[in-house]
Design a protein around this motif. Structure first.
Motif, PDB file in Angstrom:
ATOM      1  N   GLN A   1       0.832  -1.207   0.000  1.00 31.82           N
ATOM      2  CA  GLN A   1       0.000   0.000   0.000  1.00 31.82           C
ATOM      3  C   GLN A   1       0.873   1.267   0.000  1.00 31.82           C
ATOM      4  N   MET A   2       1.984   1.222   0.783  1.00 33.64           N
ATOM      5  CA  MET A   2       2.894   2.377   0.805  1.00 33.64           C
ATOM      6  C   MET A   2       3.526   2.574  -0.574  1.00 33.64           C
ATOM      7  N   SER A   3       3.869   1.450  -1.226  1.00 30.04           N
ATOM      8  CA  SER A   3       4.440   1.527  -2.566  1.00 30.04           C
ATOM      9  C   SER A   3       3.412   2.104  -3.542  1.00 30.04           C
ATOM     10  N   GLU A   4       2.165   1.648  -3.457  1.00 30.68           N
ATOM     11  CA  GLU A   4       1.095   2.176  -4.316  1.00 30.68           C
ATOM     12  C   GLU A   4       0.873   3.663  -4.051  1.00 30.68           C
ATOM     13  N   ILE A   5       0.886   4.033  -2.760  1.00 30.78           N
ATOM     14  CA  ILE A   5       0.701   5.447  -2.398  1.00 30.78           C
ATOM     15  C   ILE A   5       1.849   6.277  -2.979  1.00 30.78           C
ATOM     16  N   GLN A   6       3.088   5.753  -2.870  1.00 33.34           N
ATOM     17  CA  GLN A   6       4.244   6.455  -3.413  1.00 33.34           C
ATOM     18  C   GLN A   6       4.111   6.599  -4.926  1.00 33.34           C
ATOM     19  N   SER A   7       3.676   5.525  -5.598  1.00 33.01           N
ATOM     20  CA  SER A   7       3.487   5.559  -7.050  1.00 33.01           C
ATOM     21  C   SER A   7       2.414   6.577  -7.421  1.00 33.01           C
ATOM     22  N   ILE A   8       1.312   6.565  -6.711  1.00 32.78           N
ATOM     23  CA  ILE A   8       0.226   7.531  -6.962  1.00 32.78           C
ATOM     24  C   ILE A   8       0.728   8.953  -6.714  1.00 32.78           C
ATOM     25  N   LYS A   9       1.519   9.123  -5.655  1.00 37.34           N
ATOM     26  CA  LYS A   9       2.068  10.448  -5.345  1.00 37.34           C
ATOM     27  C   LYS A   9       2.962  10.932  -6.489  1.00 37.34           C
ATOM     28  N   GLN A  10       3.823  10.028  -7.034  1.00 36.87           N
ATOM     29  CA  GLN A  10       4.684  10.390  -8.149  1.00 36.87           C
ATOM     30  C   GLN A  10       3.865  10.742  -9.390  1.00 36.87           C
ATOM     31  N   GLN A  11       2.819   9.939  -9.634  1.00 37.42           N
ATOM     32  CA  GLN A  11       1.943  10.228 -10.779  1.00 37.42           C
ATOM     33  C   GLN A  11       1.288  11.600 -10.610  1.00 37.42           C
ATOM     34  N   PHE A  12       0.813  11.870  -9.392  1.00 36.34           N
ATOM     35  CA  PHE A  12       0.176  13.161  -9.114  1.00 36.34           C
ATOM     36  C   PHE A  12       1.163  14.303  -9.340  1.00 36.34           C
ATOM     37  N   GLU A  13       2.397  14.130  -8.827  1.00 33.93           N
ATOM     38  CA  GLU A  13       3.404  15.181  -9.000  1.00 33.93           C
ATOM     39  C   GLU A  13       3.735  15.376 -10.481  1.00 33.93           C
ATOM     40  N   THR A  14       3.806  14.264 -11.228  1.00 34.65           N
ATOM     41  CA  THR A  14       4.065  14.361 -12.666  1.00 34.65           C
ATOM     42  C   THR A  14       2.930  15.091 -13.356  1.00 34.65           C
ATOM     43  N   ILE A  15       1.692  14.709 -13.026  1.00 37.39           N
ATOM     44  CA  ILE A  15       0.520  15.355 -13.624  1.00 37.39           C
ATOM     45  C   ILE A  15       0.484  16.829 -13.224  1.00 37.39           C
ATOM     46  N   HIS A  16       0.767  17.101 -11.959  1.00 35.92           N
ATOM     47  CA  HIS A  16       0.744  18.482 -11.474  1.00 35.92           C
ATOM     48  C   HIS A  16       1.817  19.311 -12.196  1.00 35.92           C
ATOM     49  N   ALA A  17       3.018  18.719 -12.345  1.00 38.53           N
ATOM     50  CA  ALA A  17       4.089  19.425 -13.061  1.00 38.53           C
ATOM     51  C   ALA A  17       3.683  19.637 -14.514  1.00 38.53           C
ATOM     52  N   SER A  18       3.073  18.608 -15.105  1.00 34.30           N
ATOM     53  CA  SER A  18       2.621  18.722 -16.493  1.00 34.30           C
ATOM     54  C   SER A  18       1.541  19.794 -16.600  1.00 34.30           C
ATOM     55  N   HIS A  19       0.626  19.806 -15.634  1.00 36.35           N
ATOM     56  CA  HIS A  19      -0.445  20.813 -15.627  1.00 36.35           C
ATOM     57  C   HIS A  19       0.154  22.203 -15.465  1.00 36.35           C
ATOM     58  N   SER A  20       1.135  22.314 -14.585  1.00 39.34           N
ATOM     59  CA  SER A  20       1.804  23.594 -14.383  1.00 39.34           C
ATOM     60  C   SER A  20       2.475  24.035 -15.674  1.00 39.34           C
ATOM     61  N   SER A  21       3.155  23.091 -16.309  1.00 42.68           N
ATOM     62  CA  SER A  21       3.817  23.389 -17.578  1.00 42.68           C
ATOM     63  C   SER A  21       2.779  23.769 -18.631  1.00 42.68           C
TER      64      SER A  21
END
Length: 153
Positions: free
Chosen positions: A38-58
């Motif tokens: 679950q921690m690994s999934e949460i970390q993966s989701i967090k990375q995806q969110f940060e990537t999406i957020h960075a992409s959205h920011s860009s």
């Protein structure tokens, strides 16, 4: 016999405790493994969110740049439209001035033609008068010559 029962019970108790320890260890291991997943999934989701957020920011930055470029183009178009309107007004004024000048020119040409006609008439009249005067002078010369000839006789 009591000792034996007691021993049997102790053995069962030890067996149950071992089984309970095994079960607790198994449960803890499974629980920790699930927690790790679950921690690994949460970390993966967090990375995806940060990537999406960075992409959205860009994407937002790109949208802002495009909007600025669009606004600049619209300002250029408005400036050009204003320039075109002003030039059309000036062109209209120039065309009106040209029309006035053409009318004046036409009027002057008409006046020149009239004056040419008057001058030609005056020249023709003067020429006729001059021819008439020359004819009269010629007659007078002949008359004078005849009179001189008569006086000499």
């Amino acid at each position: 016999q009591l000792k034996q029962k007691n021993q049997t019970l102790e053995d069962k108790l030890a067996q149950i405790e071992n089984h309970s320890d095994d079960m607790r260890t198994k449960y803890e291991n499974e629980t920790f493994e699930k927690l790790r997943q679950q921690m690994s999934e949460i970390q993966s989701i967090k990375q995806q969110f940060e990537t999406i957020h960075a992409s959205h920011s860009s994407t937002q930055q790109m949208n802002d740049k495009f909007q600025q470029a669009l606004n600049a183009k619209e300002a250029q178009i408005q400036a050009k439209d204003l320039l075109i309107v002003n030039l059309n007004e000036l062109l209209g004024k120039r065309n009106a001035d040209i029309d006035v000048i053409q009318q004046k020119l036409q009027s002057m040409q008409t006046e020149n033609e009239r004056l040419d006609s008057i001058m030609q008439h005056a020249i023709d009249s003067k020429m006729r008068s001059l021819q008439h005067s020359q004819a009269e002078i010629q007659k007078l010369k002949l008359l004078v010559q005849n009179l001189q000839a008569d006086d000499n006789i």
